[in-house]
Design an enzyme around this catalytic site. Structure first.
Site, PDB file in Angstrom:
ATOM      1  N   THR A 232       2.065   2.392  -4.422  1.00 16.27           N
ATOM      2  CA  THR A 232       3.150   3.530  -3.393  1.00 16.27           C
ATOM      3  C   THR A 232       3.999   2.797  -2.922  1.00 16.27           C
ATOM      4  O   THR A 232       4.406   2.086  -2.265  1.00 16.27           O
ATOM      5  CB  THR A 232       2.273   4.387  -2.880  1.00 16.27           C
ATOM      6  OG1 THR A 232       2.598   5.599  -2.968  1.00 16.27           O
ATOM      7  CG2 THR A 232       2.009   3.790  -1.480  1.00 16.27           C
TER       8      THR A 232
ATOM      9  N   CYS B  86       7.928  10.169   4.335  1.00 22.08           N
ATOM     10  CA  CYS B  86       6.936   9.682   3.819  1.00 22.08           C
ATOM     11  C   CYS B  86       5.988   8.524   4.604  1.00 22.08           C
ATOM     12  O   CYS B  86       6.533   7.801   5.395  1.00 22.08           O
ATOM     13  CB  CYS B  86       6.590   9.544   2.297  1.00 22.08           C
ATOM     14  SG  CYS B  86       7.135  10.548   1.801  1.00 22.08           S
TER      15      CYS B  86
ATOM     16  N   HIS C   7      -0.026   8.663  -0.280  1.00 24.64           N
ATOM     17  CA  HIS C   7       1.222   8.485   0.136  1.00 24.64           C
ATOM     18  C   HIS C   7       1.219  10.824  -0.054  1.00 24.64           C
ATOM     19  O   HIS C   7       1.622  10.999  -0.255  1.00 24.64           O
ATOM     20  CB  HIS C   7       1.660   8.021  -1.259  1.00 24.64           C
ATOM     21  CG  HIS C   7       2.943   8.271  -0.728  1.00 24.64           C
ATOM     22  ND1 HIS C   7       3.862   7.572  -1.544  1.00 24.64           N
ATOM     23  CD2 HIS C   7       4.317   8.812   0.115  1.00 24.64           C
ATOM     24  CE1 HIS C   7       5.145   7.666  -1.247  1.00 24.64           C
ATOM     25  NE2 HIS C   7       5.588   8.319  -0.156  1.00 24.64           N
TER      26      HIS C   7
END
Lengths: 393, 168
Positions: free
Chosen positions: B35, B41, B58
């Site tokens: 990712t 995040c 994520h």
């Protein structure tokens, strides 16, 4: 024609599920596992779309549809991507020869057919598709002979474009699935989705889109004046995107630039990003002759960020008859999506979708390219749009 | 093993699995789950070594009570990821976690407390609720990260523009 956030969300979800059907169809056909990266609803002009196709040197397949809704849909690959797809379905066939062309037409037929099926399912109607047309650089543009309404299409007519970015999982191939409905088709879909109290005439969005384009022009003129190199606006777009899609559409490369917060009507965030070599060249252009250290280069980038932001937003403030305050630019040197992620995340606390404004300014000599991303807060943007609606056209 | 996605099942032709933003995926001991672009995040990697099942999420925001988009929030994506891994043969009791991300890239005037910090705190809290130990973490700071989870070892490779690449 009136639009509101509910209608745009419906469009976005429809386009996304249609694109997933298309991706699935491609995986079934070729074994190339494909994912839908981002779905955007864009308000642009037919000329913007044609220009994008020319500049990206797309190889594409176009299909018309009619019945429950009417319009046109296009599958576009960059040239290498098209070759990879041809290779997967017909090993050994060279791109450009007739077999490859018919292979791509078949891929287009299957993917776009899947895409349109998704829409037909949702609208509980039947939609017929035409046979695919293969488009190459020399042939017709994607929107040739297309018209939104009853009148022939004009270059600067606004069109609603659904733009899906798909990506293969193994070898990274990016391709795009476009859908451009006619005005009648938009009305049909909007009827099922719009809360009339909140809806704004499409002209408001058009006016906003024009305001953005003017801001980008001003920013570009300011860059030209500062650096002494002629810069032009390459792209200027207003799109409606699921909030998580905002960082996802940005390439995973290292970028240099600034991030700012703006407050007023509207408020939001702006990122102005250069690739690393562009930032070096622009810093050198601003600091001629001197052997500038890192700190001076950073402040040069911050300065240009300030200038671009002012150029970009001053016109908005004038047009909207408001004041927009700009924070001090924060220098940033990091992975592109990671820079945008915190901005999207701030907005994600109060909204699921965002209006994304993105503009690209570049010099004709390719000395540098600059991307501007603006993310207005939805509530204040609404006030700005109301202000625009109230203004005489 | 099939790879989980919310879209129709694709025929699996690669061991590379891409996890988007507000997304999660599960793979096996041949998978590499990646990712990119974590700013504030947080990336949550879970691993069951014995079963050879790896999962990566994520998440954008700490809490998502009453929201339908489970993958967007730390407190809803963790149970969803665990459930999916269990359905692929993992045991909740054997799961171990690694965290990365949750940085504070910018301090905005309009924000009270960094979303990055809140995301990391929510990940600690939610994993504790499920008794999942955290083996390693690379969180906070003011830089972005991209991640790759190696399904054969549980190694989490963390790449950043300023700090370079390392494995936790």
């Amino acid at each position: 024609m009136n639009l509101d956030v509910h209608a745009l969300r419906t469009f976005s979800q429809l386009a996304h599920s249609g694109a997933e059907k298309a991706a699935w169809s491609l995986s079934q056909l070729t074994g190339i596992e494909t994912l839908v990266n981002v779905t955007k609803v864009e308000l642009g002009t037919a000329a913007d779309v044609e220009c994008e196709f020319r500049e990206h040197d797309f190889v594409s397949v176009r299909i018309g549809f009619s019945g429950g809704i009417d319009g046109r849909t296009i599958l576009a690959f960059d040239r290498d991507g098209a070759q990879d797809v041809v290779e997967a379905i017909m090993p050994g066939v060279e791109a450009g020869d007739e077999l490859a062309t018919s292979g791509l037409k078949e891929v287009g037929n299957i993917m776009l057919g899947g895409f349109i099926d998704g829409w037909a399912d949702h609208l509980d109607t039947s939609i017929d598709i035409t046979t695919p047309t293969y488009l190459d650089v020399d042939s017709d543009g994607p929107l040739d002979d297309f018209s939104m309404g009853d009148d022939p299409q004009q270059e600067d007519d606004h069109v609603l474009v659904f733009r899906n970015q798909l990506e293969t999982v193994g070898k990274p191939v990016t391709f795009y699935l476009y859908m451009v409905p006619t005005a009648g088709a938009v009305e049909t879909i909007v009827d099922t989705a719009t809360d009339s109290e909140e809806a704004l005439p499409i002209e408001t969005f058009t006016a906003f889109s024009e305001m953005i384009a003017e801001g980008a022009e001003q920013a570009s003129a300011d860059i030209s004046a500062m650096t002494g190199t002629e810069a032009v606006v390459d792209v200027s777009r207003l799109s409606f995107v699921p909030i998580e899609g905002v960082p996802m559409q940005i390439a995973d490369t290292t970028r240099v630039g600034v991030v700012l917060e703006f407050t007023g009507i509207p408020s939001g965030y702006i990122a102005i990003l250069f690739d690393e070599s562009s930032s070096e060249r622009i810093a050198s252009a601003l600091l001629p002759g001197s052997d500038a250290g890192e700190a001076m280069r950073q402040s040069a980038i911050q300065e240009i960020g300030n200038i671009i932001t002012s150029g970009f937003l001053d016109g908005w403030a004038n047009r909207l008859e408001t004041t927009i305050e700009i924070s001090t630019p924060r220098f940033v040197h990091d992975l592109g999506p990671a820079i945008i992620d915190p901005l999207a995340t701030e907005l994600a606390q109060t909204q699921d979708y965002a209006f994304l404004i993105d503009s690209t300014i570049r010099t004709n000599t390719d000395e540098f390219t600059c991307d501007i991303y603006a993310l207005p807060n939805q509530v204040e943007l609404r006030k700005a749009l109301d202000q625009l609606t109230a203004q005489p056209v | 093993m099939e790879v989980y996605r919310s879209e129709p099942p694709a025929r699996r032709t690669t061991d590379r699995i891409k996890v988007g933003i507000a997304d999660f995926a599960v793979g096996d001991d041949e998978s590499r789950l990646s990712t990119s672009g974590l700013g504030s995040c947080v990336g949550i990697a879970l691993y069951d070594e014995r079963a050879g099942v790896a999962g990566l999420a994520h998440a954008m925001l700490p809490g998502g009570e009453g929201k339908d988009d489970v993958a967007k929030y730390v407190d809803t994506v963790v149970p969803a990821l665990i459930a999916k891994m269990e359905s692929e043969g993992a045991s909740g009791r054997r799961l171990r976690a690694k965290l990365a991300g949750g940085s504070t890239m910018f301090e905005f005037d309009s924000t009270d407390r960094s979303v990055g910090d809140r995301n990391v705190a929510a990940a600690h809290e939610t994993l504790a609720e499920f008794d999942i130990p955290i083996d390693a973490e690379d969180v906070g700071g003011d830089h972005g990260r991209s991640l790759e989870l190696d399904g054969s070892t549980g190694d989490l490779h963390v790449r950043s523009a300023s700090v370079g690449e390392h494995t936790i």
